[in-house]
Design an enzyme around this catalytic site. Structure first.
Site, PDB file in Angstrom:
ATOM      1  N   SER A  85       0.789  -1.227   0.000  1.00 35.60           N
ATOM      2  CA  SER A  85       0.000   0.000   0.000  1.00 35.60           C
ATOM      3  C   SER A  85       0.820   1.275   0.000  1.00 35.60           C
ATOM      4  O   SER A  85       0.318   2.328  -0.394  1.00 35.60           O
ATOM      5  CB  SER A  85      -0.950   0.013   1.202  1.00 35.60           C
ATOM      6  OG  SER A  85      -0.222  -0.033   2.415  1.00 35.60           O
ATOM      7  N   HIS A 116      -5.786  -4.067  -1.646  1.00 35.09           N
ATOM      8  CA  HIS A 116      -5.607  -2.978  -2.604  1.00 35.09           C
ATOM      9  C   HIS A 116      -5.588  -3.485  -4.043  1.00 35.09           C
ATOM     10  O   HIS A 116      -5.271  -2.713  -4.961  1.00 35.09           O
ATOM     11  CB  HIS A 116      -4.305  -2.222  -2.313  1.00 35.09           C
ATOM     12  CG  HIS A 116      -4.379  -1.327  -1.117  1.00 35.09           C
ATOM     13  ND1 HIS A 116      -4.889  -0.041  -1.164  1.00 35.09           N
ATOM     14  CD2 HIS A 116      -4.026  -1.539   0.174  1.00 35.09           C
ATOM     15  CE1 HIS A 116      -4.822   0.506   0.040  1.00 35.09           C
ATOM     16  NE2 HIS A 116      -4.318  -0.387   0.876  1.00 35.09           N
ATOM     17  N   LYS A 147     -12.646  -0.561   0.505  1.00 33.05           N
ATOM     18  CA  LYS A 147     -11.884   0.219  -0.473  1.00 33.05           C
ATOM     19  C   LYS A 147     -12.676   0.277  -1.778  1.00 33.05           C
ATOM     20  O   LYS A 147     -13.622   1.035  -1.896  1.00 33.05           O
ATOM     21  CB  LYS A 147     -10.484  -0.373  -0.631  1.00 33.05           C
ATOM     22  CG  LYS A 147      -9.642  -0.244   0.651  1.00 33.05           C
ATOM     23  CD  LYS A 147      -8.260  -0.816   0.491  1.00 33.05           C
ATOM     24  CE  LYS A 147      -7.378  -0.532   1.700  1.00 33.05           C
ATOM     25  NZ  LYS A 147      -7.872  -1.076   2.973  1.00 33.05           N
TER      26      LYS A 147
END
Length: 396
Positions: free
Chosen positions: A189, A217, A248
């Site tokens: 990240s 991610h 996310k």
């Protein structure tokens, strides 16, 4: 009573952050999360508009009307929350539906939902491993993986970042382990770089180790159809267990999951402490995530544009003379070296109405303080040009 010695120690720790330009300050957003937000840094300050370059809202779905509609309808039908853990009276039909959809989406046998991806990692290692086993972890894995491993009694080995040879040497130190598990972030990240899945998977097959990838991610962000790092590297069948998040790309609210073999998921349902002792995910979040998956699977998300935006930012900022970590992920780190320079850059961008947070040691290595920009489909091409021009203005 608050002991004075403890108070002094806590205040000294905070002051040390101030002196290192590493104190984390919060802002208050007064609008839906999106590419353009209103926010203020204190109650006394009037809100102002910003382009938001520091949210995990990669697909722009956090404030999307279709996602809000799905959540609102679920609240209207099912109420706010379950007020129970899953095995008592906290399992909703939407939980089962979402778990099956996520398993199908990633090509696994089963899936279990958690209140967060942090909780998913908090459950995984303790439930699967004992003191007769060994776990191998990339040196730059997410904090939730590190903490989850600490909860396990397994022998712990940390290998050098993205270094398969280092991982192999770590395996050599654990030849007598009963079971082995290797875990890596899919996308790291702070750098936007990816783990070498093919080589790690080959090592795991050779050493008969379970291969776990936390792709928080990656899933819903990269890959031709958003299946994440494994799809982007054509390694979907090589990963045994996926950890992911709903907080996310898949709506941006909360919630995490573990997807993998039925035996792993069944074990987590019976022994995963965050699963057993945390309130179940609210049905509205499950409904929103289901709608997000609908949009992805119906081809309504332009993953090619998101990749192009990421490349564009990197190319333009590099051409402007900034130290940008190469890659094609929407995470675009711009290094400034010292924490003071990174904080100054963030402040300068804020004056241009652009929100980008600074990260410094110990979140990133000493001397590699940076701004972590994050591209989002909620941003326009003109927005990206405005960001580039604001950076260029800092060079004058």
């Amino acid at each position: 009573m608050f002991a004075e010695a403890l108070r002094s120690r806590l205040e000294a720790r905070r002051q040390a952050l101030v002196e290192r330009h590493a104190l984390k300050r919060e802002i208050a957003i007064g609008s839906p999360q999106g590419g353009r937000i209103t926010a203020h840094t204190s109650a006394a300050e009037a809100p102002r508009g910003y382009l938001n370059l520091c949210a995990n809202n990669y697909l722009g779905l956090a404030g999307d009307a279709r996602i809000v509609e799905a959540a609102t309808e679920a609240i209207s039908r099912f109420g706010l929350g379950m007020a129970s853990v899953r095995f008592i009276s906290g399992t909703h039909a939407l939980h089962w539906e979402l778990e099956q959809r996520l398993a199908d989406f990633l090509g696994t046998e089963a899936c279990a939902l958690f209140p967060s991806a942090f909780d998913a990692n908090g459950a995984l290692f303790e439930a699967l491993l004992s003191d007769e086993d060994a776990v191998f972890s990339d040196a730059l894995n997410h904090a939730s993986i590190i903490d989850g491993i600490r909860l396990s009694r397994a022998a712990r080995f940390r290998y050098a970042h993205r270094d398969v040879d280092s991982a192999a040497r770590a395996f050599d130190e654990a030849n007598d382990a009963r079971a082995r598990l290797l875990v890596s972030d899919g996308v790291f990240s702070m750098d936007g770089t990816q783990a070498p899945l093919q080589a790690l998977a080959a090592l795991c097959r050779e050493r008969q180790a379970l291969f776990v990838v936390d792709d928080s991610h990656g899933i819903g962000v990269i890959g031709e159809t958003g299946r994440g790092t494994a799809q982007a590297q054509a390694q979907s069948a090589a990963v045994d267990v996926f950890v992911g998040t709903l907080g996310k790309a898949l709506g941006g609210a909360a919630g995490g999951f573990v997807a993998g073999p039925q035996a792993v998921v069944d074990t987590l349902r019976q022994f995963g402490r965050p699963y057993l002792f945390s309130n179940a995910l609210m049905p509205a979040i499950a409904a929103a995530a289901l709608r997000a998956l609908d949009l992805i699977e119906q081809g309504q998300i332009d993953f090619a544009r998101l990749r192009a935006m990421s490349i564009y930012l990197r190319e333009r900022l590099t051409a402007a003379g900034f130290d940008v970590i190469p890659g094609d992920h929407p995470i675009v780190p711009v290094r400034f070296g010292t924490s003071a320079r990174a904080q100054a850059a963030a402040s300068a961008l804020a004056q241009h109405g652009i929100l980008a947070q600074a990260f410094s040691y110990p979140v990133v290595p000493e001397g590699q303080a940076r701004l972590r920009l994050q591209a989002s489909l909620a941003l326009s091409d003109d927005d990206l040009d405005r960001v580039v021009e604001a950076f260029r203005s800092m060079r004058h």
